[in-house]
Design a protein around this motif. Structure first.
Motif, PDB file in Angstrom:
ATOM      1  N   ILE A 231      -1.654 -12.340  -8.217  1.00  0.00           N
ATOM      2  CA  ILE A 231      -2.712 -11.769  -7.484  1.00  0.00           C
ATOM      3  C   ILE A 231      -3.387 -10.384  -8.371  1.00  0.00           C
ATOM      4  O   ILE A 231      -4.542 -10.035  -7.837  1.00  0.00           O
ATOM      5  CB  ILE A 231      -2.195 -11.392  -6.137  1.00  0.00           C
ATOM      6  CG1 ILE A 231      -1.711 -12.933  -5.641  1.00  0.00           C
ATOM      7  CG2 ILE A 231      -3.384 -10.906  -5.348  1.00  0.00           C
ATOM      8  CD1 ILE A 231      -1.106 -12.643  -4.262  1.00  0.00           C
ATOM      9  N   ILE A 232      -2.395  -9.467  -8.815  1.00  0.00           N
ATOM     10  CA  ILE A 232      -2.884  -8.278  -9.595  1.00  0.00           C
ATOM     11  C   ILE A 232      -3.153  -8.439 -11.069  1.00  0.00           C
ATOM     12  O   ILE A 232      -3.160  -7.612 -11.640  1.00  0.00           O
ATOM     13  CB  ILE A 232      -1.814  -7.185  -9.132  1.00  0.00           C
ATOM     14  CG1 ILE A 232      -0.591  -7.350  -9.656  1.00  0.00           C
ATOM     15  CG2 ILE A 232      -2.049  -6.660  -7.568  1.00  0.00           C
ATOM     16  CD1 ILE A 232       0.391  -6.048  -9.338  1.00  0.00           C
ATOM     17  N   GLY A 233      -3.268  -9.764 -11.360  1.00  0.00           N
ATOM     18  CA  GLY A 233      -3.532  -9.846 -12.647  1.00  0.00           C
ATOM     19  C   GLY A 233      -2.355  -9.741 -13.926  1.00  0.00           C
ATOM     20  O   GLY A 233      -2.738  -9.701 -15.016  1.00  0.00           O
TER      21      GLY A 233
ATOM     22  N   ALA B  99       7.513  -3.979  -7.487  1.00  0.00           N
ATOM     23  CA  ALA B  99       7.732  -2.812  -8.412  1.00  0.00           C
ATOM     24  C   ALA B  99       6.520  -1.656  -8.219  1.00  0.00           C
ATOM     25  O   ALA B  99       5.493  -2.073  -7.561  1.00  0.00           O
ATOM     26  CB  ALA B  99       7.529  -3.078  -9.552  1.00  0.00           C
ATOM     27  N   ASP B 100       6.676  -0.500  -8.514  1.00  0.00           N
ATOM     28  CA  ASP B 100       5.609   0.686  -8.205  1.00  0.00           C
ATOM     29  C   ASP B 100       4.552   0.413  -9.187  1.00  0.00           C
ATOM     30  O   ASP B 100       4.446   0.400 -10.221  1.00  0.00           O
ATOM     31  CB  ASP B 100       6.222   1.917  -8.561  1.00  0.00           C
ATOM     32  CG  ASP B 100       5.297   3.080  -8.044  1.00  0.00           C
ATOM     33  OD1 ASP B 100       4.084   2.782  -8.034  1.00  0.00           O
ATOM     34  OD2 ASP B 100       5.885   4.071  -7.748  1.00  0.00           O
TER      35      ASP B 100
ATOM     36  N   GLN C  68       0.061   0.797 -13.673  1.00  0.00           N
ATOM     37  CA  GLN C  68      -1.402   0.813 -13.868  1.00  0.00           C
ATOM     38  C   GLN C  68      -2.046   1.087 -15.055  1.00  0.00           C
ATOM     39  O   GLN C  68      -2.899   0.260 -15.389  1.00  0.00           O
ATOM     40  CB  GLN C  68      -2.093   1.795 -12.568  1.00  0.00           C
ATOM     41  CG  GLN C  68      -3.498   1.454 -12.574  1.00  0.00           C
ATOM     42  CD  GLN C  68      -4.133   2.331 -11.485  1.00  0.00           C
ATOM     43  OE1 GLN C  68      -3.373   2.846 -10.603  1.00  0.00           O
ATOM     44  NE2 GLN C  68      -5.336   2.272 -11.074  1.00  0.00           N
ATOM     45  N   ASN C  69      -1.580   2.248 -15.789  1.00  0.00           N
ATOM     46  CA  ASN C  69      -2.574   2.569 -16.805  1.00  0.00           C
ATOM     47  C   ASN C  69      -1.530   2.620 -18.057  1.00  0.00           C
ATOM     48  O   ASN C  69      -1.913   3.072 -19.024  1.00  0.00           O
ATOM     49  CB  ASN C  69      -2.771   4.151 -16.581  1.00  0.00           C
ATOM     50  CG  ASN C  69      -3.629   4.579 -15.432  1.00  0.00           C
ATOM     51  OD1 ASN C  69      -4.543   3.834 -15.279  1.00  0.00           O
ATOM     52  ND2 ASN C  69      -3.354   5.521 -14.795  1.00  0.00           N
ATOM     53  N   LYS C  70      -0.354   1.815 -18.099  1.00  0.00           N
ATOM     54  CA  LYS C  70       0.224   1.424 -19.486  1.00  0.00           C
ATOM     55  C   LYS C  70      -0.452   0.539 -20.359  1.00  0.00           C
ATOM     56  O   LYS C  70      -1.317  -0.425 -19.705  1.00  0.00           O
ATOM     57  CB  LYS C  70       1.447   0.893 -18.915  1.00  0.00           C
ATOM     58  CG  LYS C  70       2.604   1.781 -18.506  1.00  0.00           C
ATOM     59  CD  LYS C  70       4.217   0.916 -18.121  1.00  0.00           C
ATOM     60  CE  LYS C  70       5.241   2.053 -17.571  1.00  0.00           C
ATOM     61  NZ  LYS C  70       5.298   3.096 -18.568  1.00  0.00           N
TER      62      LYS C  70
ATOM     63  N   ARG D 239       1.034  -1.464  -0.038  1.00  0.00           N
ATOM     64  CA  ARG D 239      -0.064   0.045   0.169  1.00  0.00           C
ATOM     65  C   ARG D 239       0.896   1.314   0.016  1.00  0.00           C
ATOM     66  O   ARG D 239       0.462   2.278  -0.834  1.00  0.00           O
ATOM     67  CB  ARG D 239      -0.923   0.065   1.120  1.00  0.00           C
ATOM     68  CG  ARG D 239      -1.875   1.200   1.351  1.00  0.00           C
ATOM     69  CD  ARG D 239      -3.040   0.903   2.032  1.00  0.00           C
ATOM     70  NE  ARG D 239      -3.721  -0.335   1.747  1.00  0.00           N
ATOM     71  CZ  ARG D 239      -4.825  -0.226   1.102  1.00  0.00           C
ATOM     72  NH1 ARG D 239      -5.173   0.823   0.455  1.00  0.00           N
ATOM     73  NH2 ARG D 239      -5.506  -1.481   0.824  1.00  0.00           N
ATOM     74  N   PRO D 240       1.885   1.382   0.662  1.00  0.00           N
ATOM     75  CA  PRO D 240       2.591   2.514   0.791  1.00  0.00           C
ATOM     76  C   PRO D 240       3.329   2.832  -0.482  1.00  0.00           C
ATOM     77  O   PRO D 240       3.214   4.108  -0.826  1.00  0.00           O
ATOM     78  CB  PRO D 240       3.736   2.320   1.665  1.00  0.00           C
ATOM     79  CG  PRO D 240       3.334   1.419   2.615  1.00  0.00           C
ATOM     80  CD  PRO D 240       2.589   0.532   1.840  1.00  0.00           C
ATOM     81  N   ALA D 241       3.512   1.719  -1.486  1.00  0.00           N
ATOM     82  CA  ALA D 241       3.956   2.238  -3.022  1.00  0.00           C
ATOM     83  C   ALA D 241       3.050   2.334  -3.907  1.00  0.00           C
ATOM     84  O   ALA D 241       3.155   2.645  -4.910  1.00  0.00           O
ATOM     85  CB  ALA D 241       4.687   0.571  -3.119  1.00  0.00           C
ATOM     86  N   ILE D 242       1.677   2.065  -3.360  1.00  0.00           N
ATOM     87  CA  ILE D 242       0.703   2.148  -4.406  1.00  0.00           C
ATOM     88  C   ILE D 242      -0.134   3.452  -4.175  1.00  0.00           C
ATOM     89  O   ILE D 242      -0.449   4.243  -5.349  1.00  0.00           O
ATOM     90  CB  ILE D 242      -0.456   0.906  -4.193  1.00  0.00           C
ATOM     91  CG1 ILE D 242       0.174  -0.424  -4.178  1.00  0.00           C
ATOM     92  CG2 ILE D 242      -1.577   1.013  -5.063  1.00  0.00           C
ATOM     93  CD1 ILE D 242      -0.572  -1.409  -3.881  1.00  0.00           C
ATOM     94  N   LEU D 243      -0.252   3.976  -2.887  1.00  0.00           N
ATOM     95  CA  LEU D 243      -1.417   5.105  -2.690  1.00  0.00           C
ATOM     96  C   LEU D 243      -0.483   6.195  -2.556  1.00  0.00           C
ATOM     97  O   LEU D 243       0.852   6.346  -2.201  1.00  0.00           O
ATOM     98  CB  LEU D 243      -2.024   4.799  -1.580  1.00  0.00           C
ATOM     99  CG  LEU D 243      -3.097   3.742  -1.758  1.00  0.00           C
ATOM    100  CD1 LEU D 243      -3.822   3.233  -0.527  1.00  0.00           C
ATOM    101  CD2 LEU D 243      -3.963   3.568  -2.974  1.00  0.00           C
TER     102      LEU D 243
END
Length: 303
Positions: free
Chosen positions: A179-181, A111-112, A117-119, A17-21
């Protein structure tokens, strides 16, 4: 099954979470490379790393990933700096080995995700996304990973790019991309399989589950396990031990071992033999054998 998958996702989010948000937009790789190039000539103070010389003879380079709020999550600016610091230490004739570490809480917790996310596919394919993250594998000097805490996803992959991995007793390794696809993209399916075998690599990559330092040791992923507060010092001692030998011959030996991961047995044996023959063209081979016969310590000149 859905409940299990959701529980794993929640567990992963709690780590990452600290690396995502709450992150600002990430600079492009091109701009980071441009910045790094401008800084090269002035021996920069790195933004995301701490770099120092350690050991009794100051002959071990220590690179510490330094993004504590993001649990050392990997992103382009950090990896540009890692490659730059590695290259500087490689070109320093006083440095015999390099140690790469993070904090006691996290070597690198992946990784960040926000950067990725939007690539889109076209962008990833066209830019060969993550290709430059392999810079550690191109360093000729021995690189030792000192892994405390989480080494997940890209963090686990970064550790496996190093030549030797030492782990703290509370370290945890994993490839949770499923887990994140997505799947590992910086060597997780390839280096992990070579390190621990197909069945165990499949288990880690397909479930996303973490393994402990003790499991990693038993499976052959790491060389040894140490108390967290002693880990970095043990890695530096190992670097110093390697540093007693010829830097030139150490590099030749490293190259031969790495080739074993790429060649068939017969090809590998042939390559090894030629590298062995090559040592007979060096001053250090002559000095080493002469010192042995004369029962004295060798005086290697790295030539």
């Amino acid at each position: 099954m859905a409940g299990v998958a959701r529980a794993r996702l929640i567990q992963l989010q709690s780590v990452l979470r600290p690396a995502i948000l709450g992150r600002v937009n990430t600079p492009s790789y091109t701009s980071c490379v441009s910045l790094a190039a401008r800084q090269m000539s002035s021996a920069p103070a790195f933004e995301h790393l701490l770099v120092e010389k350690r050991g009794e003879a100051n002959n071990v380079g220590l690179i510490t990933l330094n993004r504590p709020k993001a649990l050392n999550a990997l992103f382009d600016p950090l990896m540009v700096e890692v490659n730059q610091a590695m290259k500087q230490l490689e070109e320093d004739p006083t440095i015999a080995a390099i140690v790469l570490t993070g904090s006691e809480k996290a070597f690198a917790a992946g990784a960040d995700i926000k950067q990725m996310q939007n690539k889109e596919y076209v962008e990833c394919f066209g830019s060969n996304f993550l290709e430059h993250w392999n810079g550690v594998t191109k360093i000729k000097k021995p690189v030792i990973a000192a892994v405390n805490g989480y080494a997940l996803g890209g963090g686990c992959e970064l550790a496996m790019m190093c030549d030797i991995i030492l782990a703290g007793e509370k370290a945890k390794f994993g490839q949770p991309e499923i887990i994140i696809g997505t799947i590992p993209g910086a060597g997780g399916t390839q280096r992990l399989t070579r390190a621990i075998g197909k069945s165990r690599a499949m288990q880690m990559c397909l479930t996303g589950e973490m393994i402990t330092a003790q499991q990693a040791d038993a499976w052959g992923l790491v060389s040894s396990v140490h108390p967290p507060d002693q880990l970095v010092n043990e890695a530096i001692k190992l670097g110093e031990k390697i540093g007693k030998h010829s830097k030139l011959v150490v590099s030749m030996c490293k190259e031969a071992v790495n080739k074993s991961q790429e060649l068939s047995l017969n090809e590998g044996l042939h390559f090894e033999k030629r590298m062995f023959h090559g040592t007979f063209a060096t001053n250090d081979r002559k000095e080493g054998m002469t010192a042995f016969v004369e029962k004295r310590s060798p005086n290697f000149t790295d030539s």
